[in-house]
Design an enzyme around this catalytic site. Structure first.
Site, mmCIF file in Angstrom:
data_model
loop_
_atom_site.group_PDB
_atom_site.id
_atom_site.type_symbol
_atom_site.label_atom_id
_atom_site.label_comp_id
_atom_site.label_asym_id
_atom_site.label_seq_id
_atom_site.Cartn_x
_atom_site.Cartn_y
_atom_site.Cartn_z
ATOM 1 N N GLU A 189 0.821 -1.224 0.000
ATOM 2 C CA GLU A 189 0.000 0.000 0.000
ATOM 3 C C GLU A 189 0.853 1.272 0.000
ATOM 4 O OE1 GLU A 189 -4.179 -1.470 2.000
ATOM 5 O OE2 GLU A 189 -2.692 -0.630 3.365
ATOM 6 N N GLU A 227 -6.803 -7.840 -1.094
ATOM 7 C CA GLU A 227 -7.410 -7.877 0.237
ATOM 8 C C GLU A 227 -8.899 -7.569 0.113
ATOM 9 O OE1 GLU A 227 -5.536 -5.449 3.189
ATOM 10 O OE2 GLU A 227 -3.510 -6.158 2.713
#
Length: 636
Positions: A201, A277
């Site tokens: 991320e 995710e």
């Protein structure tokens, strides 16, 4: 004898040269392909992006993944959880790799016991699961400092997650060691790892445009040859895409799915889609609600993701536990530390039990698998042991004499910069600061994260993010001022990870004058910490104990041990240790009301139980077969 040289041994040198030439000629004539084992011959291409599909060798491949972190699950239970993953219809395990646990001191690596990454990956392969590895170095994962070692913060100029020299030099040394273990486990070397994620991320952080190319090169230079991925949420996807790496997305809702997949299509054209995710629940913070995501909503979103032509990874399939002090924290408008349980309202519970989500997802994946799923493993038995009444006690003040010599310093020193642990400072636990004062007044300073203030042995209140000043009552003569500071968890996500030093930060002031001459005790509460407290150091519990204090009891088990949950009703805040294992923190503000105690960590016979309690002890420690997670809040 002098050094050997060609000049002194011409015949030997010529012989070696002829041997090398002959070996080369032989190698050129041999058909090495036919000497390879059959299972390696078939492994030529690995996982590839081919148009809108993933291909594994010559076949279209859908990733049905589930996240489980080996460091959050007792090693004795890895197989049970992985078999349940396989029986749910999943084909791929994803896991993070926590740098801070694997390199607790600079240059000192630990891949033993519960941190045996290679054993975990090979067990997944044995069970029939592929592996996507997420080695960081930053992993987020609701773990302290996002998995980065706290000793990095000894450098006052440290810039984490950038190409700052102090950071990249540490990453290089860590990757040298880690990748030597990972490379043989890759698909093309006969192992189960089919893809590797580049950092985590980073688009949401995005401090240094040179950083992600550096991490990509660091992986490739050390032998990573499988498909590389990035992973970003809606806040970072736009800035997280990089050349030569397949972008994947993190989300929870169908609305986000449409927006993010449209964006990916616009920037990387026709490529396989992957939700790295899909959040099956969410983590909890102390003082907040227990987060829940309805199982029917989960099934709808998983179905929508696959209908959109996307592969998926369930984050989390099984969350496990933040054993010890490893939990992370968030700090946007206010500081919130994560609870010990990493149940996450995931597909399996913290203790590995089935949920409504499991049964619905097993039915769904079973309907599209084309082959019967393996049978569901039986649940591990649970029990409620009889209540335990601690019978011995040691106040913190009495315990100080048995600890290692304190650090003497003119000024306060933060945890990370204490000259202990071979120069690596203190990572986790508590730190006690002592000095002498001769007047009352206003005490002020920066305390990270929570400091209980004592005049001699009497608690007069707390300093934390909200309370930066406290009144020190009228005293006579010279008095000992003590501040017991707890690292409640370093922030694991956000822009302020460079500012996560713990303890007293800078000077502490009494009536605006800086205090001097400190004695500083490290209370990291490792196994070696308690070895100093031999049985003769403990006393019977007095009618009115002095806090903080350690309480000692024995849990007697006559048959094979089973999993259970500890309930500390009447106790306020502290930490529990069973047979030297740190189960984690408890706190009566909730939402977590019980601590998971794996039966694998119990012995048949007598088990040592130590509770460190900061303020108020209950009469007994209770046990229950089911967890209590407090009031719930449904996720939007």
């Amino acid at each position: 004898m002098g050094k050997w040289s060609i000049g002194r041994k011409p015949g030997r040198a010529l012989g070696l040269l002829l041997l090398v030439i002959l070996s080369f000629l032989v190698l050129c004539r041999l058909d090495w392909y036919n000497l390879l084992p059959a299972w390696l011959k078939q492994r030529q291409s690995g996982l590839q992006a081919n148009g809108q599909s993933f291909m594994l060798e010559d076949s279209t491949f859908w990733i049905f993944g589930g996240s489980m972190h080996y460091f959050r699950v007792p090693k004795e239970y890895w197989r049970d959880r992985l078999l349940k993953m396989k029986a749910c219809g999943l084909n791929t395990l994803t896991t993070y790799v926590p740098w801070n646990l694997h390199e607790p001191e600079r240059g000192k690596f630990d891949f033993s016991g519960n941190l045996d990454l290679e054993a975990f990956v090979l067990m997944a392969a044995e069970i029939g699961l592929w592996v996507i590895l997420r080695p960081g170095p930053y992993i987020c994962s609701e773990i302290d400092l996002g998995g980065l070692p706290s000793w990095l913060l000894q450098d006052s100029g440290m810039r984490l997650r950038t190409t700052y020299k102090g950071f990249t030099e540490a990453v290089d040394l860590y990757f040298d060691h880690l990748m030597s273990r990972v490379v043989p486990l890759q698909y093309k070397h006969g192992g189960p790892i089919i893809a590797v994620q580049v950092e985590n991320e980073y688009g949401s952080y995005n401090r240094d445009p040179a950083y992600m190319p550096y991490i990509k090169k660091a992986l490739e230079d050390r032998g990573i040859v499988e498909l590389l991925l990035t992973s970003d949420n809606k806040d970072g996807l736009q800035k997280g895409v990089m050349d030569g790496v397949l972008a994947t997305i993190n989300l929870q809702s169908q609305h986000e799915l449409q927006l993010l997949t449209n964006f990916l299509l616009s920037v990387q054209r026709v490529q396989p889609k992957m939700v790295m995710e899909y959040w099956t629940g969410w983590f909890d913070s102390w003082g907040g609600p227990h987060n829940i995501l309805d199982s029917s909503e989960v099934l709808k979103t998983v179905s929508a993701i696959l209908d959109a032509g996307s592969s998926i990874n369930l984050y989390m399939f099984h969350g496990g536990t933040n054993f010890g002090f490893i939990n992370g924290a968030m700090h946007f408008h206010e500081y919130k530390s994560d609870v010990t349980s990493y149940d996450y309202d995931a597909v399996l519970t913290e203790a590995g039990d089935y949920t409504a989500k499991y049964f619905k997802l097993r039915g769904f994946f079973g309907s599209i698998s084309g082959v019967p799923l393996p049978p569901q493993p039986d649940l591990l038995p649970k029990t409620a042991y009889k209540p335990l009444r601690p019978n011995l006690y040691l106040s913190l003040w009495d315990a100080l004499q048995y600890m290692e010599e304190p650090v003497n310093s003119e000024k306060p020193v933060n945890m990370e910069n204490l000259p202990i642990n071979n120069g690596n400072g203190q990572s986790f636990g508590y730190t006690l600061y002592e000095t002498t004062i001769s007047s009352s007044g206003i005490l002020s300073g920066l305390v990270r994260d929570r400091g209980q203030v004592f005049v001699n042995t009497v608690s007069v209140g707390f300093l934390d993010y909200e309370r930066k000043k406290i009144v020190i009552p009228l005293i006579q003569g010279y008095t000992r001022l003590r501040i017991l500071v707890e690292n409640r968890g370093r922030v694991n996500y956000g822009d302020n990870i460079d500012d996560q030093r713990k303890g007293l930060i800078g000077n502490i002031y009494l009536n605006d004058s800086p205090l001097k001459k400190f004695r500083i005790y490290s209370l990291d509460m490792k196994k070696s910490f308690f070895q100093r407290f031999s049985i003769d150091k403990w006393s019977p519990i007095p009618e009115v104990p002095t806090f903080p204090a350690f309480f000692l009891g024995a849990l007697s088990i006559s048959l094979s041990p089973f999993d259970t949950f500890m309930k500390l009703e009447g106790w306020e805040k502290g930490v529990v240790f069973i047979n030297g294992q740190n189960l984690g923190r408890y706190w009566n503000i909730g939402p977590q009301e019980t601590l998971y105690l794996p039966g694998a960590w119990l012995d048949q016979g007598i088990n040592q139980v130590i509770v460190f309690e900061e303020k108020m002890a209950g009469p007994v420690i209770q046990f229950t077969e089911t967890p209590h997670l407090g009031r719930s809040q449904y996720l939007d």
